[in-house]
Design a protein around this motif. Structure first.
Motif, mmCIF file in Angstrom:
data_model
loop_
_atom_site.group_PDB
_atom_site.id
_atom_site.type_symbol
_atom_site.label_atom_id
_atom_site.label_comp_id
_atom_site.label_asym_id
_atom_site.label_seq_id
_atom_site.Cartn_x
_atom_site.Cartn_y
_atom_site.Cartn_z
ATOM 1 N N ALA A 1 0.839 -1.206 0.000
ATOM 2 C CA ALA A 1 0.000 0.000 0.000
ATOM 3 C C ALA A 1 0.874 1.255 0.000
ATOM 4 O O ALA A 1 0.545 2.257 -0.649
ATOM 5 N N ALA A 2 2.011 1.208 0.705
ATOM 6 C CA ALA A 2 2.935 2.354 0.711
ATOM 7 C C ALA A 2 3.526 2.587 -0.674
ATOM 8 O O ALA A 2 3.702 3.732 -1.104
ATOM 9 N N ILE A 3 3.816 1.506 -1.405
ATOM 10 C CA ILE A 3 4.285 1.644 -2.790
ATOM 11 C C ILE A 3 3.210 2.332 -3.630
ATOM 12 O O ILE A 3 3.501 3.189 -4.476
ATOM 13 N N GLY A 4 1.952 1.952 -3.382
ATOM 14 C CA GLY A 4 0.849 2.588 -4.105
ATOM 15 C C GLY A 4 0.767 4.075 -3.831
ATOM 16 O O GLY A 4 0.513 4.875 -4.750
ATOM 17 N N LEU A 5 0.985 4.485 -2.583
ATOM 18 C CA LEU A 5 0.985 5.917 -2.251
ATOM 19 C C LEU A 5 2.129 6.641 -2.961
ATOM 20 O O LEU A 5 1.961 7.775 -3.438
ATOM 21 N N ALA A 6 3.297 5.993 -3.040
ATOM 22 C CA ALA A 6 4.420 6.587 -3.774
ATOM 23 C C ALA A 6 4.077 6.738 -5.254
ATOM 24 O O ALA A 6 4.435 7.737 -5.891
ATOM 25 N N ALA A 7 3.365 5.751 -5.801
ATOM 26 C CA ALA A 7 2.954 5.827 -7.201
ATOM 27 C C ALA A 7 1.982 6.976 -7.429
ATOM 28 O O ALA A 7 2.063 7.681 -8.447
ATOM 29 N N ILE A 8 1.049 7.189 -6.499
ATOM 30 C CA ILE A 8 0.110 8.302 -6.615
ATOM 31 C C ILE A 8 0.859 9.632 -6.636
ATOM 32 O O ILE A 8 0.553 10.522 -7.444
ATOM 33 N N ALA A 9 1.845 9.774 -5.751
ATOM 34 C CA ALA A 9 2.647 11.005 -5.719
ATOM 35 C C ALA A 9 3.382 11.204 -7.038
ATOM 36 O O ALA A 9 3.416 12.317 -7.590
ATOM 37 N N ALA A 10 3.963 10.117 -7.571
ATOM 38 C CA ALA A 10 4.701 10.219 -8.834
ATOM 39 C C ALA A 10 3.770 10.555 -9.999
ATOM 40 O O ALA A 10 4.098 11.385 -10.860
ATOM 41 N N LEU A 11 2.599 9.937 -10.023
ATOM 42 C CA LEU A 11 1.629 10.221 -11.088
ATOM 43 C C LEU A 11 1.172 11.680 -11.021
ATOM 44 O O LEU A 11 1.032 12.347 -12.054
ATOM 45 N N SER A 12 0.937 12.165 -9.818
ATOM 46 C CA SER A 12 0.480 13.548 -9.643
ATOM 47 C C SER A 12 1.529 14.549 -10.116
ATOM 48 O O SER A 12 1.205 15.594 -10.694
ATOM 49 N N LEU A 13 2.799 14.222 -9.880
ATOM 50 C CA LEU A 13 3.875 15.153 -10.217
ATOM 51 C C LEU A 13 4.322 15.063 -11.676
ATOM 52 O O LEU A 13 4.664 16.078 -12.290
ATOM 53 N N LEU A 14 4.311 13.857 -12.244
ATOM 54 C CA LEU A 14 4.974 13.650 -13.527
ATOM 55 C C LEU A 14 4.033 13.500 -14.722
ATOM 56 O O LEU A 14 4.440 13.779 -15.853
ATOM 57 N N ILE A 15 2.805 13.035 -14.502
ATOM 58 C CA ILE A 15 1.873 12.893 -15.634
ATOM 59 C C ILE A 15 1.276 14.259 -15.938
ATOM 60 O O ILE A 15 0.697 14.904 -15.057
ATOM 61 N N PRO A 16 1.406 14.748 -17.171
ATOM 62 C CA PRO A 16 0.909 16.088 -17.496
ATOM 63 C C PRO A 16 -0.611 16.161 -17.471
ATOM 64 O O PRO A 16 -1.297 15.177 -17.746
ATOM 65 N N HIS A 17 -1.113 17.340 -17.135
ATOM 66 C CA HIS A 17 -2.552 17.575 -17.210
ATOM 67 C C HIS A 17 -2.964 17.620 -18.679
ATOM 68 O O HIS A 17 -2.275 18.213 -19.510
ATOM 69 N N ALA A 18 -4.068 16.978 -18.992
ATOM 70 C CA ALA A 18 -4.554 16.960 -20.378
ATOM 71 C C ALA A 18 -6.039 16.708 -20.362
ATOM 72 O O ALA A 18 -6.575 16.129 -19.404
ATOM 73 N N PRO A 19 -6.754 17.090 -21.420
ATOM 74 C CA PRO A 19 -8.174 16.768 -21.506
ATOM 75 C C PRO A 19 -8.377 15.272 -21.620
ATOM 76 O O PRO A 19 -7.427 14.515 -21.853
ATOM 77 N N ALA A 20 -9.607 14.855 -21.430
ATOM 78 C CA ALA A 20 -9.903 13.424 -21.418
ATOM 79 C C ALA A 20 -9.380 12.728 -22.652
ATOM 80 O O ALA A 20 -8.773 11.674 -22.586
ATOM 81 N N HIS A 21 -9.580 13.298 -23.817
ATOM 82 C CA HIS A 21 -9.121 12.702 -25.059
ATOM 83 C C HIS A 21 -8.813 13.798 -26.051
ATOM 84 O O HIS A 21 -9.406 14.872 -26.031
ATOM 85 N N ALA A 22 -7.894 13.488 -26.963
ATOM 86 C CA ALA A 22 -7.626 14.426 -28.048
ATOM 87 C C ALA A 22 -8.804 14.483 -29.003
ATOM 88 O O ALA A 22 -9.053 15.480 -29.655
ATOM 89 N N THR A 23 -9.524 13.385 -29.079
ATOM 90 C CA THR A 23 -10.731 13.324 -29.900
ATOM 91 C C THR A 23 -11.878 12.892 -29.008
ATOM 92 O O THR A 23 -11.678 12.216 -28.002
ATOM 93 N N PRO A 24 -13.136 13.235 -29.362
ATOM 94 C CA PRO A 24 -14.260 12.882 -28.511
ATOM 95 C C PRO A 24 -14.371 11.376 -28.322
ATOM 96 O O PRO A 24 -14.137 10.603 -29.236
ATOM 97 N N SER A 25 -14.701 10.969 -27.100
ATOM 98 C CA SER A 25 -14.875 9.552 -26.819
ATOM 99 C C SER A 25 -16.214 9.065 -27.350
ATOM 100 O O SER A 25 -17.206 9.786 -27.361
ATOM 101 N N ALA A 26 -16.204 7.798 -27.770
ATOM 102 C CA ALA A 26 -17.441 7.207 -28.273
ATOM 103 C C ALA A 26 -18.337 6.733 -27.140
ATOM 104 O O ALA A 26 -19.439 6.278 -27.381
ATOM 105 N N GLY A 27 -17.860 6.843 -25.915
ATOM 106 C CA GLY A 27 -18.645 6.405 -24.782
ATOM 107 C C GLY A 27 -18.586 4.900 -24.615
ATOM 108 O O GLY A 27 -17.893 4.182 -25.337
ATOM 109 N N LEU A 28 -19.343 4.392 -23.626
ATOM 110 C CA LEU A 28 -19.290 2.977 -23.292
ATOM 111 C C LEU A 28 -19.694 2.104 -24.471
ATOM 112 O O LEU A 28 -19.026 1.113 -24.785
ATOM 113 N N ARG A 29 -20.783 2.469 -25.159
ATOM 114 C CA ARG A 29 -21.240 1.647 -26.272
ATOM 115 C C ARG A 29 -20.218 1.619 -27.405
ATOM 116 O O ARG A 29 -19.937 0.565 -27.985
#
Length: 409
Positions: A164-192
């Motif tokens: 679980a501590a490794i998971g918390l470290a991963a959350i911190a790394a994801l928050s710091l290193l993954i860039p903010h971006a919109p959901a998709h570059a193109t509109p999602s087709a949704g679940l269907r």
């Protein structure tokens, strides 16, 4: 390569550790909870069931969300599942916690693969996927042995707190290193629309290749301990080190497969499956001496994981309208391969064909995987040739002189 891949690798390291560490902790868990070892083995199955159900489901329902948000949320669910495992008061609650821990597994790799490939040039996509999976293979080298030792000396609950501590470290790394971006570059087709993208024959052939190919690995690997002790003559205390050698081979194969697949995806896949079938067919001979048995363990890891990146990319390409869902479905296929391969290897063993017979069953599965991959290649050629002919016909037609009356209309 982008530094953000490190954050994905940290998450993969935690997931790989919690997936495989239960095998080494089964006697301790069974003794502490007063259940038999076969009953405790259901904890492994519960995690795999969570992966199979959670992989496509979570990938589909989060299709419209920001991928960064999805990755952080999935890792938070992972932390909760492992924390609940650590504090589970009894067997039933631990079973439920293990199922919960498995839910985010496939979706994390599915969404993470899309993020990884979108951050690099097209000719480096396979390499980026292999770097994310580096965390998974390194978990077999370092994470699982260390976590197993922790559980044996501090109690199995401490192991899950550590994960679980490794998971918390991963959350911190994801928050710091993954860039903010919109959901998709193109509109999602949704679940269907996401589910509709999985209705093509090439996608299912690619998933079938994964099930057969990695089923070959698990048919043998599930019974690697009795092979090493009964056939090769190793002491049980040496098995942990030998399994770390498997992780070394898997890491090398994963990195090599990523590089090779960027040059020839299909060639790397075929070559990897042929290598896997060959290694498994030679297992009975290699297990006759200790030095060759150690070599066999390394070669098994390398041959199996060379196919990892090409299989992932092939599935994503065949379902390009839903890459996250396709990659997640492939993770479910990996876990079906785990369960199915172990069952087939067990059938060979129970039939009395010898302690190394699961490897021969695995070789047969690798050949089957090669056949499914060949069928997928044939389907691709049939789909491509008519399109090529149609394109040539349009080119020829464009050069046919038009009639004078048509020019004046």
């Amino acid at each position: 390569m982008p530094l953000a891949l490190l954050a994905l690798a940290v998450g993969a390291f935690g997931i790989g550790t919690t997936e495989f560490v239960m095998m080494g902790l089964l006697p301790d868990v069974a003794s502490d909870l007063n259940v038999s070892i076969p009953t405790a083995g259901h904890l492994v199955s519960a995690y795999a069931l969570g992966v199979v159900i959670g992989a496509p489901l979570l990938a589909a329902v989060t299709a419209r969300m920001s991928r960064r948000t999805v990755l952080i949320g999935l890792m938070a669910l992972f932390v909760v599942g492992n924390a609940l495992s650590a504090f589970a008061p009894g067997y039933d609650s631990l079973l439920a916690a293990r199922f919960l821990s498995g839910l985010p597994h496939g979706a994390f790799f599915g969404v993470g693969a899309v993020v990884a490939t979108n951050m690099v040039a097209p000719e480096r996509k396979a390499r980026s996927v292999s770097l994310m999976f580096l965390g998974l293979t390194v978990a077999n080298v370092a994470g699982v042995p260390v976590a197993t030792l922790m559980g044996q000396h501090l109690g199995w609950r401490a192991t899950f707190l550590g994960v679980a501590a490794i998971g918390l470290a991963a959350i911190a790394a994801l928050s710091l290193l993954i860039p903010h971006a919109p959901a998709h570059a193109t509109p999602s087709a949704g679940l269907r629309g996401e589910l509709a993208a999985l209705r093509s024959v090439p996608v299912w052939l690619a998933l079938g290749t994964t099930v057969a190919g990695f089923g070959a690995l698990f048919a043998a690997y599930s019974y690697i301990t009795p092979m090493l002790t009964d056939a090769a003559g190793y002491a049980e205390t040496s098995v942990t080190l030998l399994l770390a050698l498997f992780g070394v081979g898997a890491t090398a194969g994963n990195l090599a497969g990523g590089r090779l697949a960027d040059h020839s995806l299909r060639g790397t896949l075929f070559g990897g499956l042929v290598s896997l079938a060959t290694v498994l067919a030679l297992f009975p001979l290699l297990m006759s001496t200790q030095w060759s048995a150690a070599l066999a363990v390394i070669l098994l890891g390398a041959a199996a994981f060379i196919t990892g990146s090409p299989l992932q990319l092939m599935v994503m390409e065949k379902a390009s309208a839903a890459p996250s869902l396709a990659f997640s479905a492939n993770q479910a296929a990996f876990n079906l391969a785990n369960a199915g391969g172990a069952w087939i290897g067990g059938v060979a063993l129970a039939a009395g064909f010898g302690v190394t017979s699961p490897s021969l069953a695995g070789a047969a599965l690798a050949v089957l995987g090669l056949g499914v991959a060949g069928a997928a290649y044939a389907v691709d050629r049939r789909r491509f040739v008519p399109q090529a002919r149609s394109g040539r016909e349009r080119v020829v037609a464009s050069h046919v002189p038009q009639q004078p009356e048509a020019l004046h209309r």
